[in-house]
Scaffold this motif. Structure first.
Motif, short mmCIF file in Angstrom:
data_model
loop_
_atom_site.label_atom_id
_atom_site.label_comp_id
_atom_site.label_asym_id
_atom_site.label_seq_id
_atom_site.Cartn_x
_atom_site.Cartn_y
_atom_site.Cartn_z
N LYS A 16 -27.99 51.25 18.83
CA LYS A 16 -27.68 50.68 20.14
C LYS A 16 -26.19 50.37 20.26
CE LYS A 16 -28.86 46.89 23.21
NZ LYS A 16 -29.60 45.65 23.38
N GLN A 19 -24.28 53.61 20.77
CA GLN A 19 -24.55 54.16 22.10
C GLN A 19 -23.76 53.41 23.17
OE1 GLN A 19 -28.64 53.96 23.30
NE2 GLN A 19 -28.30 55.09 25.18
N VAL A 20 -23.74 52.10 23.09
CA VAL A 20 -22.99 51.28 24.05
C VAL A 20 -21.49 51.55 23.92
CG1 VAL A 20 -22.37 48.88 24.57
CG2 VAL A 20 -24.73 49.49 24.24
N LYS A 21 -21.05 51.79 22.68
CA LYS A 21 -19.63 52.08 22.44
C LYS A 21 -19.22 53.37 23.13
CE LYS A 21 -16.40 52.93 18.68
NZ LYS A 21 -16.24 53.17 17.27
N GLU A 22 -20.06 54.40 23.04
CA GLU A 22 -19.70 55.70 23.62
C GLU A 22 -19.88 55.75 25.13
OE1 GLU A 22 -21.96 58.60 21.49
OE2 GLU A 22 -20.95 58.17 19.60
N THR A 23 -20.93 55.12 25.66
CA THR A 23 -21.21 55.25 27.09
C THR A 23 -20.45 54.23 27.94
OG1 THR A 23 -23.16 53.84 26.89
CG2 THR A 23 -23.49 56.23 26.70
N GLU A 24 -20.35 52.99 27.47
CA GLU A 24 -19.79 51.92 28.30
C GLU A 24 -18.41 51.44 27.85
OE1 GLU A 24 -22.63 48.77 28.63
OE2 GLU A 24 -24.29 50.17 28.87
N GLY A 25 -17.91 51.94 26.72
CA GLY A 25 -16.62 51.45 26.22
C GLY A 25 -16.70 50.02 25.75
N THR A 26 -17.82 49.67 25.11
CA THR A 26 -18.06 48.30 24.67
C THR A 26 -18.23 48.26 23.16
OG1 THR A 26 -19.16 47.79 26.75
CG2 THR A 26 -19.62 46.33 24.92
N TYR A 81 -20.53 41.23 22.77
CA TYR A 81 -20.28 42.53 23.38
C TYR A 81 -18.92 42.45 24.05
CZ TYR A 81 -25.27 43.56 22.86
OH TYR A 81 -26.52 43.79 22.35
N ARG A 83 -16.16 44.42 26.17
CA ARG A 83 -15.87 45.60 26.98
C ARG A 83 -14.36 45.75 27.11
NH1 ARG A 83 -18.01 44.69 32.11
NH2 ARG A 83 -15.97 44.60 33.07
N SER A 86 -10.49 49.97 31.22
CA SER A 86 -10.53 51.42 31.34
C SER A 86 -9.18 52.00 30.94
CB SER A 86 -10.88 51.83 32.77
OG SER A 86 -9.90 51.33 33.65
#
Length: 97
Positions: A16, A19-26, A81, A83, A86
């Motif tokens: 998880k 996945q969050v690192k790659e999709t949301e930049g978190t 978490y 974030r 951008s």
């Protein structure tokens, strides 16, 4: 004032978390239970030289563990978490084999 490594204990490298690192930049970290969101933000910015957009924290209760007839609880801990803004480069703290 605690040191940076007292605030951020370790990155959480789970399915998880990656996945969050790659999709949301978190980024996901195990942090000190008494650490505030601003302390976590300052520690991540100082350690990884990035700009942080937001920090969310969650207190995780320790699970019961049994060893035969003996039972006990794992300690409670805190998850953060973080974030990134951008355009920030994602730090690599794990080798993805």
């Amino acid at each position: 004032m605690p040191t940076l490594y007292e605030v951020i204990r370790r990155p959480l490298i789970t399915e998880k978390g990656l996945q969050v690192k790659e999709t949301e930049g978190t980024l996901v970290f195990d942090v000190a239970p008494e650490a505030s969101k601003t302390e976590v933000k300052q520690a991540v910015e100082a350690l990884f030289k990035v700009k942080v957009a937001a920090v969310r924290t969650a207190n995780v209760l320790g699970k019961e563990r049994r060893r035969g007839k003996f039972s006990g609880y794992k300690p409670d801990w805190k998850k953060a978490y973080v974030r990134l803004k951008s355009g920030e480069k994602m730090p690599e703290y794990v080798n993805n084999y």
